[in-house]
Write an enzyme that holds these catalytic residues in place. Structure first.
Site, short mmCIF file in Angstrom:
data_model
loop_
_atom_site.label_atom_id
_atom_site.label_comp_id
_atom_site.label_asym_id
_atom_site.label_seq_id
_atom_site.Cartn_x
_atom_site.Cartn_y
_atom_site.Cartn_z
CG HIS A 1 -2.19 -1.17 1.11
ND1 HIS A 1 -2.39 -1.75 -0.04
CD2 HIS A 1 -2.59 -2.13 1.72
CE1 HIS A 1 -3.44 -2.97 0.42
NE2 HIS A 1 -2.90 -2.93 1.58
CD GLU B 1 -7.91 -4.24 -0.04
OE1 GLU B 1 -6.48 -3.91 -0.25
OE2 GLU B 1 -7.60 -5.09 0.57
CG HIS C 1 -7.84 -1.78 2.65
ND1 HIS C 1 -8.23 -2.80 3.76
CD2 HIS C 1 -6.38 -2.16 2.34
CE1 HIS C 1 -6.97 -3.79 3.39
NE2 HIS C 1 -6.19 -3.44 2.82
C1 BGC Z 1 -3.61 -7.19 1.78
C2 BGC Z 1 -3.54 -8.02 3.27
C3 BGC Z 1 -3.26 -7.01 4.23
C4 BGC Z 1 -4.03 -6.42 4.50
C5 BGC Z 1 -4.08 -5.00 5.87
C6 BGC Z 1 -4.63 -6.85 2.20
O1 BGC Z 1 -4.88 -5.54 0.80
O2 BGC Z 1 -4.07 -7.86 0.85
O3 BGC Z 1 -2.41 -8.94 3.03
O4 BGC Z 1 -3.18 -8.10 6.01
O5 BGC Z 1 -4.43 -5.31 2.96
O6 BGC Z 1 -2.74 -4.98 5.59
#
Ligand code: BGC
Length: 343
Positions: A106, A308, A176
């Protein structure tokens, strides 16, 4: 109607505001300037009772210190970049490896921890903007980000993402939010449809292997709506790596929803529309109840599911995937709609 309130102050003294968007049927959406985060969505059930359908936090401390990106705007590169490395036109870039020192997750959390500037555009639309400096988290280009949230009368929350860089760079943006249409418990009993014939299997670092695998005959087949919990613990190598669903689905073309979720108990329905080619289904697998969320309730495993919308992960290292590298001055633009109803 949009109302502004004070939400809190970050540990380093930045003031955070909360904007509440409300329509005439009573649906309300709280958006805070920290992370341009959708903090709460109050949606009606089949009896007209409103509940907050997002798992997350009601304090700035929660967002700052315990967050797994709950409700946040994520970027500048959502999802993962393998080994925190990629090249553009022969120049290699090393970006923040904020996940176990191995991957960039991210975008190194830059956008989701920034305090964004908010402007009320009109009665229904709120604009959030943030400028990321050249080299932030190792990424090339100074990028102006602008996200417009609009709450429509038909209970659709539209999110428009815009970005433009002064150097060639990669941009992948998403939200998210962890949806829980019951407003409590876990989401294993929610039914979910994803309009995807294929998904991208991952390696042990959650990086796509490059394979585009048909969902047919696998736990990843959501083409017919099924309970999220039905195959979440299936004896499947991909399910084991993700400890449940934590995978990118390759969306089929078409005008219909990319995904539809339904909670049989409350009757709430969420339809997701997007112009993007992928969506990460993450079912809160790594939440384990040790973190306290809203109203003092623990964030238990599967407390919410994320859809997402995104370009596939790790695109700069995967030339065979649809690309999201943008020239200087070229506009990144995308739109995702979360529409609520009941049945
Ligand atoms: C990821 C996960 C992660 C989560 C929170 C998601 O977009 O794919 O692996 O644990 O975000 O960080």
């Amino acid at each position: 109607m949009i109302v502004k309130n004070i939400f809190g102050t970050t540990a380093d003294g930045r003031a955070v505001d909360c904007y509440t968007l409300k329509n005439s049927s009573g649906m309300a959406v709280d958006i805070i300037t920290y992370g341009a985060t959708i903090n709460s969505i109050y949606a009606a059930d089949k009896d007209g009772v409103f509940a907050d359908v997002l798992a997350g936090f009601d304090t700035i401390d929660g967002h700052e210190n315990h967050s797994d990106y709950e409700g946040m705007t994520v970027g500048r590169y959502a999802n993962r970049i393998a080994n925190g490395k990629f090249s553009i036109d022969g120049i290699e870039y090393e970006v923040e490896k904020n996940e176990k020192g191995i991957t960039c997750l991210h975008g190194g959390a830059e956008l989701s921890t920034a305090v964004w500037k908010a402007i009320i555009i009109d009665d229904n639309s709120l604009e959030m903007s943030y400028t990321s400096p050249d080299g932030a988290m190792g990424f090339p280009g100074k990028v102006d980000f602008r996200v417009v949230f609009t709450l429509h009368e038909d209970n659709a929350l539209k999110i428009e993402y815009n970005a433009v860089s002064d150097k060639k760079t990669v941009i992948n943006m998403t939200n998210h939010a962890y949806f829980n249409l019951a407003g409590k418990g876990d989401v294993l009993g929610h039914e979910l449809m994803i309009n995807a014939d294929a998904y991208t299997p991952i390696d042990e670092n959650s990086i796509p292997t490059g394979e585009i695998r048909p969902v047919e005959g696998t736990p990843f087949d959501f083409r017919q709506s099924k309970a999220i919990g039905r195959d979440i613990a299936a004896d499947d190598e991909q399910i084991k790596i993700g400890r449940g669903y934590d995978h990118n689905f390759c969306l089929n073309d078409g005008d219909g929803p990319a995904a539809v979720a339904y909670d049989p108990e409350s009757g709430r329905v969420l339809e997701v529309f997007t112009d993007l080619c992928g969506v990460q289904l993450y079912t809160g697998n790594f939440l384990d109840g040790t973190i306290t969320g809203k109203k003092g309730n623990p964030l238990i495993q599967h407390a919410g599911f994320c859809l997402e919308t995104q370009y596939y992960p790790n695109t700069p290292n995967m030339p065979e995937f649809p690309q999201c590298t943008f020239d200087a001055g070229e506009k990144f633009k995308s739109c995702t709609v979360f529409k609520f109803s009941v049945k």
